[in-house]
Write an enzyme that holds these catalytic residues in place. Sequence first.
Site, mmCIF file in Angstrom:
data_model
loop_
_atom_site.group_PDB
_atom_site.id
_atom_site.type_symbol
_atom_site.label_atom_id
_atom_site.label_comp_id
_atom_site.label_asym_id
_atom_site.label_seq_id
_atom_site.Cartn_x
_atom_site.Cartn_y
_atom_site.Cartn_z
ATOM 1 N N ARG A 84 -7.693 -6.800 -9.860
ATOM 2 C CA ARG A 84 -8.448 -7.994 -10.241
ATOM 3 C C ARG A 84 -9.864 -7.592 -10.651
ATOM 4 N NH1 ARG A 84 -8.846 -7.762 -4.516
ATOM 5 N NH2 ARG A 84 -10.998 -7.272 -3.963
ATOM 6 N N LYS B 28 0.805 -1.225 0.000
ATOM 7 C CA LYS B 28 0.000 0.000 0.000
ATOM 8 C C LYS B 28 0.835 1.271 0.000
ATOM 9 C CE LYS B 28 -3.807 -2.351 2.170
ATOM 10 N NZ LYS B 28 -4.540 -2.488 3.440
#
Length: 450
Positions: free
Chosen positions: A291, A116
């Site tokens: 995704r 992140k």
Amino acid sequence: MIDKILVANRGEIALRVIRACREMGIQSVAVHSTADANAMHVRMADESVCIGPAPSTQSYLSQPAIIAACEITGAQAIHPGYGFLSENAQFVQIVEDHDLTFIGPTAEHIRVMGDKITAKETMLALGVPCVPGSEGGVTSLEEAKRLGAEMGYPVIIKATAGGGGKGMKVAASEAEMERAFMTARAEGKSNFGNDEVYIEKYLQKPRHIEIQVFGDGKGNAVHLGERDCSLQRRHQKVFEEAPGPSISPEERARIGKICADAMANINYIGAGTIEFLYEDGEFFFIEMNTRLQVEHPVTEAIFGVDLVREQIRVAEGLPMSFTQDDLTINGHAIEVRINAEKLPNFSPCPGKITQYHAPGGLGVRMDSALYDGYSIPPYYDSLIGKLIVHGRDRPEALARLNRALGELIVDGVDTTVPLFHALLGEDDIITGDYNIHWLEKWLETNLGEA
Ligand code: MV4
């Protein structure tokens, strides 16, 4: 040309991918654990391979078994669905080393967005607005306290490798900083093997708004608007809608263009979701998912596109079948997640389905791998279906959801259906006035959740 795809997943998402393959004239290979020998995805695929015993670590997550299944069947490409191996950069590398095609982003993009801190640095450099906070990792308590004083409390400490709410701690004041900092680091270490943390200003009542993006890997990218996924329980989404009830066409065009340009800039390939917290008319990037997401059908409904078909096209080196100008929003869509869970505590409720009837009619899509007599195994997650409704506007979508939920029959196990019936009677849901804390508060008040 890809003429055979191995679907490295199970349940409704495996069916979703198999359906796209069939419409494109591509052969499909299902893989399954011993516990899924009678699963619908095995029946619907052209071929199937058993890849191991029930636990997913030894089957759906077994990289050698999946590569071997490609070699046995001659599948040239792997679609990972969501979860399992869908965001595993090492797996993507192995797939490519075997001269197979991974239907999804590059290993490098998965790696960058999987951390992140590097995701945020990357997005900031690309002009995407981020939550104010530390530049990169914070390694000492002194630095954490200095940043807290500088930006003002409350702040949130997040593990760079975190997920599902793990490794995330709020500090309301400097007095709480030591404990929050140490706990976030310890959770990062124990859950993800990485104790690196960063700090952000804590937003108190945001919505979770995510932008669907899509790239061809050659410098072309588009956005497909936003989804509001604020209704979550313990970081599990339960109700998602598109467009977001709080987002104007101007805001959508502005943040959408920022996201699409960022993806074009990095030659992103395939489907991606850029997650934001949205508060007081401002977007703040938090994470990117590399995704296809569970809730992608609400976007498909309002834009009239097949995102899995597009994923396969760009993996073959073809262009996307639409440009930004082709993409216009038609109406409103809502998805609810039907889980085999017992209320009020959402405890998993596997077991035999004695009767199943899917709702139908105009504007109703039921994505599910259930059938009469199917036994839900206890080894996997509890999602057994997604009900997606589409209407000309939000009130029509809500009425259609109510109608479709009434038609749905799932007997033999408890499900989250009663929750949705109850939510549809709430003024805040009817008006779209909710944020990321609304559902947990409602559950506490109305179900007295333990
Ligand atoms: C935040 C936040 C408030 N301020 N970051 C939760 C999981 C992870 N994806 C990010 N999360 C949050 N990050 C700042 N700076 C609040 C949350 C959060 C949350 C976010 C989206 C949806 C539901 C949530 C529930 C609790 C906390």
